[in-house]
Motif scaffolding. Structure first.
Motif, PDB file in Angstrom:
ATOM      1  N   ASP A  61       7.800 -50.565  10.348  1.00 16.64           N
ATOM      2  CA  ASP A  61       8.709 -50.564  11.716  1.00 16.64           C
ATOM      3  C   ASP A  61       7.643 -51.561  12.824  1.00 16.64           C
ATOM      4  N   GLY A  62       8.408 -52.424  13.304  1.00 17.09           N
ATOM      5  CA  GLY A  62       7.649 -53.525  14.124  1.00 17.09           C
ATOM      6  C   GLY A  62       7.805 -52.760  15.546  1.00 17.09           C
ATOM      7  N   ARG A  63       7.625 -53.505  16.533  1.00 16.64           N
ATOM      8  CA  ARG A  63       7.695 -53.084  18.053  1.00 16.64           C
ATOM      9  C   ARG A  63       7.964 -54.404  18.781  1.00 16.64           C
ATOM     10  N   LEU A  64       8.727 -54.171  19.950  1.00 18.02           N
ATOM     11  CA  LEU A  64       8.807 -55.259  21.193  1.00 18.02           C
ATOM     12  C   LEU A  64       7.790 -54.714  22.294  1.00 18.02           C
ATOM     13  N   GLU A  65       6.903 -55.686  22.568  1.00 21.77           N
ATOM     14  CA  GLU A  65       6.115 -55.419  23.868  1.00 21.77           C
ATOM     15  C   GLU A  65       6.449 -56.302  25.188  1.00 21.77           C
ATOM     16  N   ILE A  66       6.841 -55.721  26.272  1.00 21.38           N
ATOM     17  CA  ILE A  66       7.077 -56.446  27.430  1.00 21.38           C
ATOM     18  C   ILE A  66       6.009 -56.165  28.512  1.00 21.38           C
ATOM     19  N   ALA A  81      12.128 -52.695  17.512  1.00 23.76           N
ATOM     20  CA  ALA A  81      13.496 -53.534  18.251  1.00 23.76           C
ATOM     21  C   ALA A  81      13.395 -54.913  17.370  1.00 23.76           C
ATOM     22  N   GLN A  82      14.514 -55.536  17.355  1.00 27.19           N
ATOM     23  CA  GLN A  82      14.663 -56.812  16.556  1.00 27.19           C
ATOM     24  C   GLN A  82      15.914 -57.511  17.521  1.00 27.19           C
ATOM     25  N   LYS A  96      18.379 -55.097  19.671  1.00 29.01           N
ATOM     26  CA  LYS A  96      18.851 -53.885  18.454  1.00 29.01           C
ATOM     27  C   LYS A  96      17.424 -52.983  18.169  1.00 29.01           C
ATOM     28  N   ILE A  97      17.697 -51.789  17.969  1.00 24.97           N
ATOM     29  CA  ILE A  97      16.766 -50.971  17.399  1.00 24.97           C
ATOM     30  C   ILE A  97      16.975 -50.733  15.906  1.00 24.97           C
ATOM     31  N   GLU A  98      16.368 -50.891  15.032  1.00 29.02           N
ATOM     32  CA  GLU A  98      16.414 -50.577  13.667  1.00 29.02           C
ATOM     33  C   GLU A  98      16.225 -49.325  13.211  1.00 29.02           C
ATOM     34  N   PRO A  99      16.803 -48.614  12.339  1.00 25.45           N
ATOM     35  CA  PRO A  99      16.496 -47.419  11.733  1.00 25.45           C
ATOM     36  C   PRO A  99      15.051 -47.246  11.110  1.00 25.45           C
ATOM     37  N   GLN A 100      14.390 -46.185  11.187  1.00 22.50           N
ATOM     38  CA  GLN A 100      13.249 -46.126  10.576  1.00 22.50           C
ATOM     39  C   GLN A 100      13.038 -46.590   9.366  1.00 22.50           C
ATOM     40  N   ALA A 101      12.076 -47.491   8.998  1.00 24.81           N
ATOM     41  CA  ALA A 101      12.089 -48.081   7.573  1.00 24.81           C
ATOM     42  C   ALA A 101      11.834 -46.815   6.581  1.00 24.81           C
TER      43      ALA A 101
END
Length: 937
Positions: A61-66, A81-82, A96-101
């Protein structure tokens, strides 16, 4: 009692701490790849106040940082997020937010049906107050491109609720439709609209309208297209009853909306389309163009595969037609059984393209469209492309009354052996479709100046830049009169026409064009090319620094002559990079920054001076930095791979050496961490033409698609050497020998390489060079050759199945560098082919060649393996089923990484051989075991 610590004791204490630190660090393992992070999708708002970026591991799982540009310490993190972006006003971030890998993987192991798998969610983050809103079960979303604070969210189809077994009432069967619910709302949530059974949708560029197409529902409710006025909230029915509505497009200022539609069945083999047009002010839809409209290409029909575009002033619309193929008697004869139908390919000597290339391009050719245009005032149609000239170049913003067009049809037959065929260049009148020939058989890729006064291109045959004055119809040689400078690639070493270094674009009003030589930038006025000005005053060549203009505005049409030139800079000698400033009128560039780093990806905020930029070294991750165009006091925003601090990483340095003919060359030498020059290290040698410019590139630990992963081997106490290679025409094998071997010898002479334990590895062209070298020297204890060409005589007549092209061009013009046909230079083909000298090989070889290789014929690896097997020389061939030239599937990349390290550890470090090397992998055991286990016997 306190005792004074002596200097000797202090030194011993430091040494002990250093030793402890060394013991705490570990080598990379293959298990480290999955968690290694990379940064992508970095963006800055138009006002420069907010920055965001994605950080993703290789698996998981990745992440978005703002974060706020002013305060990088405070980050808002959105996991998984993706597909994210900032809203046009910079107030929101959406994605979008993907389901947990891990959850998805577990469900796949349980063979869960696709419809029962977890779906994506949507997030809306408001930067000003930190509010985060989420919505579940989201199929897609969209926001306006340039203006407007709106979002459209399409949801997945809802699953019917499970019926209570005790309920005996009859359940109504759900209606069949491709459409689902669409929510259109302001990003702050103050306004919202909902629509059912929506199939597709899209905003106008400035965010004042949204169109949406309704799907059919059980054939009771018709398909339809609707228009939502976002200012009033009113939705208007534009058209209904047809089976499909496609290619819906707004004009630039939303005056018009057009779409392609048909009432033919979805199963129709040749549906016939019409183009409809409406104004958004008064949405009454009418058929604008049908297949019988005058002016269309003969024997054509409207294409649904071509997009609809408008001119910037909204006076014209552009669309596409396609061939209306005739119905062949044999094809339509229903009395023939499928089992009786003939299936064959006929290769005709007269064909412009050989059959494999035709088959590769068949789908594209069946959908080929020919651009046409219509004047929206008088409804006159002009066909801009036809079957003779079918390449019209329309700019991203269509503002001129003419366009460029070209065709290579007269020369296409030669493409199998001459990939630098010419093209005939035309100017096309957009109003009438009339063509005017500019020049026949040019060698180059023409482009139009911003104001449309000139066409310019680099003429490879003349090694010069030319311009064509459209008013006077005269060709101008822009660079021929500049003495002492060449504008072709000075390092070009293949039997083809050398390319150029490119152009930076035109000044305002087409006053001059900026052209690059190897190092400097030239301003050339096409009206007076002899008065060309070196904008960088020759400082680039004097200092061996490549100067290139940094584009700060993606929407820029031409270069403001009063603006400061921002220049990227790269030093060819020491590989440092940075930024300079320059002036349009010339003068020595002024240095902003020049450091031992790689800088790239500079992006400036549209409406402010803030920038984001990436920076790296071999040791330093390519993190994102914030600053301004002074590049002073850059602030580090991201923090990739903190785990690297606990891993033995190593270092890299430049090595200068001489080729056997005395040519100065460079190479990259990677040394393990805690390098001890008094030790003897095993050495891996990898090569592929020239790589030394990548001194400050960060190299990610990752499973191998084909070549050794340098950080892995360096971390595991190998020295790795990557030499540059320059080639003599007709002598690719000897050239590799004359550059690689002296480079290796120069490193061995330093005293820290165990010359009895060295190996080479390469892929494709590198694999060929590995195969050649082991026929010429026994200095390497092991070798790895991926997808090697070993027999140029058989490979010459082969096909690159990835493109359907003949391989002839590769030997006559490009990488293989023979420079002639097989019958012109038979001895060159033989003498450069390792297969004919396999009896000289004494080096164990690991070959990888896959059965769906689209670049190098698979049989080349087989020829090499069978020769070595016949000669009783240790060799292994890894053939990954269904794989291409480089491995695509991660599972196979991981497997190759393990086998590469086991193979080289065995030969260079004396590690036990794995069972796959000692026992092989019999076909009856395929898929049952991987045989990684080491043979300790």
């Amino acid at each position: 009692m306190l005792r004074k610590i002596s200097g000797v004791m202090l030194v011993c204490l430091f040494l002990a701490v250093g030793s402890l630190s060394a013991q705490q660090k570990r080598s990379l393992t293959h298990d480290d790849y999955d968690g290694w992070e990379s940064l992508s999708s970095n963006r800055i708002t138009k006002d420069g106040k907010w920055v965001g970026y994605m950080i993703s591991p290789q698996e998981g799982d990745g992440r978005l940082e703002i974060l706020s540009f002013k305060d990088v310490s405070k980050k808002f993190v959105i996991s998984r997020a993706q597909g994210w972006s900032f809203s046009p006003d910079g107030a929101f971030a959406v994605g979008k937010i993907e389901p947990q890998a891990d959850s998805v993987r577990l469900l796949k192991l349980k063979k869960t049906k696709k419809d029962d798998m977890p779906k994506d969610s949507l997030f809306i983050y408001q930067m000003a107050n930190g509010n985060l809103e989420k919505m579940a079960n989201v199929k897609s979303f969209s926001i306006p491109q340039e203006e407007g604070s709106w979002i459209a969210i399409q949801f997945e189809k809802e699953k019917p609720a499970k019926k209570d077994p005790s309920d005996s009432t009859k359940t109504e069967k759900p209606k069949k439709t491709d459409g689902t619910k669409l929510l259109v709302r302001s990003l702050d949530g103050s306004k919202s609209y909902e629509f059912e059974r929506v199939k597709s949708y899209g905003f106008s560029k400035n965010g004042d309208f949204l169109q949406y197409v309704l799907a059919e529902e059980d054939t009771l409710d018709n398909a339809a297209i609707q228009l939502l006025n976002l200012a009033t909230g009113e939705s208007s029915l534009l058209h209904e009853g047809n089976t499909s509505y496609e290619r819906v497009s707004f004009s630039p200022e939303s005056k018009y909306l057009a779409f392609v539609s048909t009432n033919d069945s979805a199963k129709a083999e040749k549906p016939y389309y019409e183009i409809f047009l409406t104004t958004t002010a008064s949405p009454d839809v009418n058929v604008l163009i049908g297949n019988e409209t005058p002016g269309l290409l003969e024997d054509s029909r409207i294409s649904s595969d071509a997009s609809i575009r408008f001119s910037e002033d909204e006076s014209r619309m552009f669309f596409g037609v396609m061939d209306d193929y005739v119905d062949y008697d044999y094809e339509s004869d229903t009395t023939i059984l499928d089992e009786d139908r003939v299936s064959l390919d006929i290769w005709g000597w007269q064909d412009a393209e050989i059959q494999p290339m035709q088959l590769k391009n068949k789908s594209r050719e069946q959908k080929r469209t020919y651009t046409a245009t219509i004047d929206l005032s008088d409804k006159q149609v002009a066909q801009l492309e036809d079957r003779e000239v079918n390449n019209v170049v329309l700019e991203s913003k269509i503002e001129k009354d003419f366009a460029l067009a070209w065709t290579d049809a007269p020369y296409r037959r030669n493409y199998s052996w001459d990939i630098q065929i010419g093209r005939d260049l035309y100017a096309v009148d957009i109003e009438t479709g009339a063509r005017t020939l500019i020049e026949k058989n040019i060698s180059g890729y023409p482009s139009l100046s911003p104001e449309g006064k000139y066409v310019s291109w680099y003429s490879g045959r003349d090694s010069s830049w030319v311009a064509y004055d459209l008013a006077s119809k005269k060709q101008i040689d822009l660079t021929e009169g500049i003495e002492g400078v060449v504008f072709y690639d000075e390092l070009h070493d293949s039997p083809s026409l050398p390319g150029s270094y490119g152009s930076a674009g035109w000044l305002a009003d087409d006053a001059a064009i900026l052209i690059y030589d190897r190092f400097d930038i030239w301003k050339i006025d096409p009206k007076n090319p002899s008065a060309a000005v070196n904008l960088t005053s020759g400082e680039g060549r004097k200092q061996s620094i490549q100067f290139r203009r940094q584009d700060l505005d993606r929407e820029e049409r031409s270069i403001d002559p009063k603006a400061t030139l921002y220049l990227t800079a790269f030093n060819e000698i020491n590989k440092e990079s940075g930024m300079y400033t320059g002036k349009i009128n010339g003068g020595a560039p002024a240095k902003i920054i020049m450091t031992p780093h790689r800088y790239y990806g500079l992006t400036k905020a549209k409406d402010s001076d803030e920038i984001i930029i990436r920076r790296s070294t071999y040791n330093e991750n390519p993190d994102l930095y914030l600053g301004d165009l002074s590049l002073k006091n850059l602030k580090k925003a991201s923090d990739l791979n903190p785990q690297q601090a606990g891993i033995k990483w190593g270092s890299v340095e430049l090595v200068d050496y001489l080729a056997n003919d005395g040519t100065p060359l460079q190479g990259l030498l990677f040394k393990p961490e805690y390098f001890d020059e008094n030790k003897k290290y095993p050495m891996m040698v990898y090569f592929y033409e020239r790589n030394s410019d990548g001194l400050y590139n960060y190299r990610t630990p990752a499973p191998s698609a084909s070549t050794i992963n340098i950080p892995y081997f360096v971390s595991n106490d190998y020295v790795v050497f990557v030499p540059d290679i320059k080639y003599e025409l007709g002598l690719p094998g000897p050239s590799a020998y004359d550059c690689i071997i002296p480079g290796v010898q120069s490193v061995v002479a330093k005293g820290f390489v165990d010359k009895e334990n060295m190996a080479i590895q390469g892929q494709s062209w590198g694999g060929y060079q590995v195969a050649y070298l082991i026929t010429q020297t026994d200095m390497f204890k092991a070798a790895g050759a991926g997808a090697p060409v070993v027999n140029m005589t058989s490979a010459y007549g082969g096909i690159r199945w990835g493109t359907g092209m003949s391989r002839m061009f590769q030997y006559e013009q490009t990488q293989s560098r023979i420079g002639g046909t097989l019958w012109q230079k038979p001895l060159y083909y033989i003498e450069n082919s390792p297969l004919f000298f396999m009896d000289r090989v004494n080096t164990p070889v690991l070959i990888m060649h896959n059965d769906e290789d689209g670049a190098v014929p698979w049989y080349q690896g087989i020829e090499m393996f069978m020769a070595l097997k016949r000669l009783n020389q240790p060799a292994w061939l890894l053939q990954y089923n269904g794989e291409d030239h480089n491995l695509r599937q991660r599972k196979n990349r991981k497997d190759l990484s393990v086998r590469l390290s086991q193979f080289f550890d065995h030969y260079l470090k004396g590690a036990p051989a794995p069972l796959w090397m000692t026992e092989g992998l019999p076909a009856v055991e395929k898929g049952r075991t991987l045989k990684y286990e080491l043979n300790d016997k």
